[in-house]
Every structure is written in structure tokens, then in C-alpha cells.
Scaffold this motif. Structure first.
Motif, PDB file in Angstrom:
ATOM      1  N   TYR A  23      95.397  -5.444  51.729  1.00 29.63           N
ATOM      2  CA  TYR A  23      94.792  -6.559  51.004  1.00 29.63           C
ATOM      3  C   TYR A  23      95.932  -7.454  50.548  1.00 29.63           C
ATOM      4  CZ  TYR A  23      93.134  -9.285  47.120  1.00 29.63           C
ATOM      5  OH  TYR A  23      92.885 -10.340  46.275  1.00 29.63           O
ATOM      6  N   ARG A  24      95.865  -8.693  50.975  1.00 29.76           N
ATOM      7  CA  ARG A  24      96.961  -9.606  50.659  1.00 29.76           C
ATOM      8  C   ARG A  24      96.717 -10.253  49.304  1.00 29.76           C
ATOM      9  NH1 ARG A  24      99.739 -12.010  55.602  1.00 29.76           N
ATOM     10  NH2 ARG A  24      99.479 -10.415  57.185  1.00 29.76           N
ATOM     11  N   SER A  25      96.960  -9.500  48.261  1.00 31.51           N
ATOM     12  CA  SER A  25      96.884 -10.088  46.919  1.00 31.51           C
ATOM     13  C   SER A  25      97.965 -11.164  46.869  1.00 31.51           C
ATOM     14  CB  SER A  25      97.165  -9.019  45.859  1.00 31.51           C
ATOM     15  OG  SER A  25      98.549  -8.739  45.833  1.00 31.51           O
ATOM     16  N   PRO A  26      97.876 -12.114  45.912  1.00 27.82           N
ATOM     17  CA  PRO A  26      98.909 -13.161  45.872  1.00 27.82           C
ATOM     18  C   PRO A  26     100.315 -12.565  45.865  1.00 27.82           C
ATOM     19  CG  PRO A  26      97.126 -13.714  44.382  1.00 27.82           C
ATOM     20  CD  PRO A  26      96.813 -12.340  44.914  1.00 27.82           C
ATOM     21  N   GLN A  27     100.517 -11.452  45.157  1.00 32.71           N
ATOM     22  CA  GLN A  27     101.890 -10.917  45.113  1.00 32.71           C
ATOM     23  C   GLN A  27     102.270 -10.134  46.363  1.00 32.71           C
ATOM     24  OE1 GLN A  27     102.390  -7.901  42.269  1.00 32.71           O
ATOM     25  NE2 GLN A  27     100.245  -7.790  41.740  1.00 32.71           N
ATOM     26  N   HIS A  28     101.291  -9.477  47.004  1.00 33.86           N
ATOM     27  CA  HIS A  28     101.622  -8.822  48.277  1.00 33.86           C
ATOM     28  C   HIS A  28     101.939  -9.883  49.340  1.00 33.86           C
ATOM     29  CE1 HIS A  28      99.789  -5.209  46.425  1.00 33.86           C
ATOM     30  NE2 HIS A  28     100.620  -4.560  47.214  1.00 33.86           N
ATOM     31  N   GLU A  29     101.158 -10.960  49.291  1.00 34.42           N
ATOM     32  CA  GLU A  29     101.377 -12.057  50.236  1.00 34.42           C
ATOM     33  C   GLU A  29     102.771 -12.656  50.039  1.00 34.42           C
ATOM     34  OE1 GLU A  29      98.678 -13.486  52.367  1.00 34.42           O
ATOM     35  OE2 GLU A  29     100.562 -14.172  53.247  1.00 34.42           O
ATOM     36  N   GLU A  30     103.112 -12.863  48.770  1.00 37.61           N
ATOM     37  CA  GLU A  30     104.412 -13.460  48.433  1.00 37.61           C
ATOM     38  C   GLU A  30     105.552 -12.529  48.871  1.00 37.61           C
ATOM     39  OE1 GLU A  30     104.761 -16.414  46.734  1.00 37.61           O
ATOM     40  OE2 GLU A  30     106.959 -16.249  46.707  1.00 37.61           O
ATOM     41  N   ALA A  31     105.392 -11.242  48.578  1.00 35.81           N
ATOM     42  CA  ALA A  31     106.442 -10.277  48.941  1.00 35.81           C
ATOM     43  C   ALA A  31     106.605 -10.227  50.462  1.00 35.81           C
ATOM     44  CB  ALA A  31     106.088  -8.891  48.396  1.00 35.81           C
ATOM     45  N   LEU A  32     105.484 -10.222  51.173  1.00 33.02           N
ATOM     46  CA  LEU A  32     105.539 -10.178  52.634  1.00 33.02           C
ATOM     47  C   LEU A  32     106.224 -11.442  53.166  1.00 33.02           C
ATOM     48  CD1 LEU A  32     104.691  -8.681  55.234  1.00 33.02           C
ATOM     49  CD2 LEU A  32     102.480  -9.848  55.104  1.00 33.02           C
ATOM     50  N   ALA A  33     105.820 -12.580  52.626  1.00 35.61           N
ATOM     51  CA  ALA A  33     106.396 -13.852  53.095  1.00 35.61           C
ATOM     52  C   ALA A  33     107.908 -13.876  52.835  1.00 35.61           C
ATOM     53  CB  ALA A  33     105.709 -15.021  52.396  1.00 35.61           C
ATOM     54  N   ARG A  34     108.314 -13.401  51.670  1.00 34.93           N
ATOM     55  CA  ARG A  34     109.748 -13.441  51.347  1.00 34.93           C
ATOM     56  C   ARG A  34     110.563 -12.531  52.254  1.00 34.93           C
ATOM     57  NH1 ARG A  34     110.448 -14.052  44.817  1.00 34.93           N
ATOM     58  NH2 ARG A  34     108.996 -15.795  44.639  1.00 34.93           N
TER      59      ARG A  34
END
Ligand SMILES: Nc1ncnc2c1ncn2[C@@H]1O[C@H](COP(=O)(O)OP(=O)(O)OP(=O)(O)O)[C@@H](O)[C@H]1O
Ligand SMILES: [Mg+2]
Length: 271
Positions: A23-34
Motif C-alpha cells: 500500500y503506497r501510503s504517502p510516506q511509503h510512496e515518498e520513501a520508494l521515490a527517494r
């Protein structure tokens, strides 16, 4: 097994790092993107911290999923409870590039560093990027290991890093890295995973149920509120609670998991 009762194609709340369930929560999404940015733009090092069970290891799987094209050669070390030479050996083995001598005595750290340097140069020559991921890096006790990880990031050619090093671990890892200023300066990208708030807990539960094949509401809003409170928003604990709630609900033949079921399960789980 409750899957049939709830009309699910798969078990929805298994504690396995299966990236299909991510589940791409805003913070998982951010961590993945970074972390993908660190890899794709050769930023040197990346760091992800977060409390136990918040999704670091599943994030590693999601990163691997994104970079699985041939262009990347990856080494994953899951148990860095190793001394420096052992860690290097694990990295070299994981890159599977070169047969190492069997005898431990022939595997000095200097030798392994040289081998690794050669692997990195070979990879570069073949147009491949090298990515080394160390999960559970907070376990590393010996400061010298961090010092040696810094040396890995010194492998550079004309201002270009020859590898990307990603470190993931519990929050104390941040301090351990800050204690080694030179290593810290080479960690260009950082992310921190926090527990999920109420809204994201709801979306997390809905998402995992949908991946398992069920889009109808199974948990009442009140039940989700209690799950968030009792789990502290930590995905692994949310999984455990939801799993047992689904089991109890199917035993009782209810059509919706309500607050009463969550309360019973949570009481039982914490006793
Ligand atoms: N964003 C997410 N989407 C879907 N499932 C998740 C997510 N985050 C965590 N999970 C689930 O929670 C479980 C625990 O997550 P994970 O193992 O990644 O945590 P961790 O941060 O590595 O924990 P630890 O510090 O104990 O190693 C996973 O097996 C996965 O099922
Ligand atoms: Mg983990």
C-alpha cells in the motif's frame, strides 16, 4: 481457513513482504521515490529508518521490483550481524560475479575489497549499475563496519559513484550513521517511515483486501478506528489484528467485523 467465507482469493493479511500487497501510503510512496532517485541518479547512499513492522523490508522488495531490469546488479544483505570481512563476502557472493576461494584465510578484507572494486568496474564496463542493499542495518554494532561502508562509497570514477548503497533499519540507525560524519555526508537521500494514521490505516486495510479479491466493506468504520488504536498504526500489528478478526468473524458467521469483535480480539491478543 476463512478465505472462502469472506470471498477472498488469497489470504489478505499475511506478514510476508509481498510487494503485490504494497500500500503506497504517502510516506511509503515518498520513501520508494527517494530510494529510486538515489539509485537512478547515482546519488551514492540512501537511508530508510522506521520502527519495527512499519514496512522497510516490503519496501526493499518494491525497490527490487522496480529495478529488476538487467541494467541493475543487486546484492541484498539481510543479516548484517557480520564482521567487516564477512559482510564484504556476503556482498560479493550476493552479486554472484566471481567465484571466491573456499578457504577463509584467503578472504582477507583487502582482497575482498579489491574483488569488489573489480566487480564494480566490470559492471560499469558492461553498462550495469551496482546496488547494495543492507536491511536491518541497525544490528551493526561495530563502528568499524560503518567506517568500511564509507570506504565502499569511496569507489568513484570521475566524480561518479560506482555503486548505490541503501541502508534500512530501525530508528537508532540514524544516530549510528550520524556518529560517522563522513558516512553521513555520503548518504544523500533519507526517508523515515512512521506508523499509519487513521485514514491511511483504513486505506491500507481496503487495499490489502482488494488485492486479495474483495472490494466490499468487511470492517466497519468503528472497527477500523479500534484497529488503528490497538495497533498503533504499525502494519505488521494491523495485519495480525485483521487476520484474527476475520477468523473470529467467520466462526461467528457475521457479515461485518464490528467494534465488538475487534475489542475481543485485541483484549485476547494483549493478554
Ligand atoms: N506499505 C505496506 N503495504 C502493505 N503491507 C505492508 C506495508 N508495510 C508493511 N506491510 C506489511 O507489514 C509486514 C511488516 O512489514 P516489514 O517486514 O516490511 O516491516 P519492517 O519495517 O521491515 O520490520 P522490522 O523492523 O521488524 O524488520 C509486512 O510483511 C507486510 O505484510
Ligand atoms: Mg524488516
Amino acid at each position: 481457513m476463512y478465505a472462502t467465507y469472506w470471498n477472498l482469493k488469497k489470504m489478505p493479511f499475511e506478514n510476508t513482504p509481498d510487494p503485490h500487497f504494497l500500500y503506497r501510503s504517502p510516506q511509503h510512496e515518498e520513501a520508494l521515490a527517494r530510494m529510486l532517485y538515489a539509485i537512478r541518479y547515482r546519488k551514492g547512499g540512501g537511508l530508510v529508518t522506521g520502527v519495527f513492522g512499519c514496512g522497510k523490508t516490503i519496501l526493499v522488495q518494491a525497490i527490487l521490483d522496480e529495478i529488476k531490469q538487467d541494467r541493475y546488479k543487486t546484492a541484498i544483505v539481510n543479516n548484517p550481524q557480520l564482521d567487516y570481512a564477512e559482510l564484504l563476502r556476503a556482498i560479493v557472493r550476493s552479486l554472484k560475479a566471481i567465484e571466491l576461494p573456499q578457504k577463509k584465510t584467503e578472504l582477507s578484507a583487502d582482497y575482498l575489497l579489491e574483488v569488489l572494486n573489480q566487480i564494480l568496474l566490470n559492471n560499469m564496463r558492461d553498462g550495469k549499475e551496482t546496488v547494495i542493499i543492507i536491511d536491518e542495518a541497525h544490528i551493526i554494532q561495530d563502528e568499524r563496519v560503518f567506517e568500511e561502508l564509507r570506504l565502499l562509497l569511496n569507489f568513484q570514477l570521475r566524480e561518479r559513484f560506482l555503486l548505490t548503497l541503501l541502508l534500512l533499519g530501525q530508528p537508532e540507525l540514524k544516530q549510528k550513521i550520524e556518529d560517522n560524519k563522513q558516512l553521513e555526508q555520503r548518504i544523500a537521500v533519507k526517508a523515515n517511515l512512521q506508523p499509519l494514521d487513521l485514514e491511511n490505516t483504513k486505506r491500507y486495510i481496503d487495499h490489502r483486501l482488494a488485492v486479495a479479491g474483495q472490494t466490499e466493506q468487511i470492517f466497519s468504520d468503528g472497527a477500523i478506528g479500534l484497529i488503528q488504536e490497538n495497533s498503533g498504526g504499525i502494519p505488521r500489528r494491523i495485519n495480525n489484528l485483521c487476520d484474527i478478526c476475520l477468523l473470529n468473524g467467520s466462526d461467528k458467521k457475521v457479515s461485518l467485523i464490528d467494534e465488538e469483535i475487534v475489542t475481543q480480539v485485541a483484549e485476547y491478543e494483549s493478554s
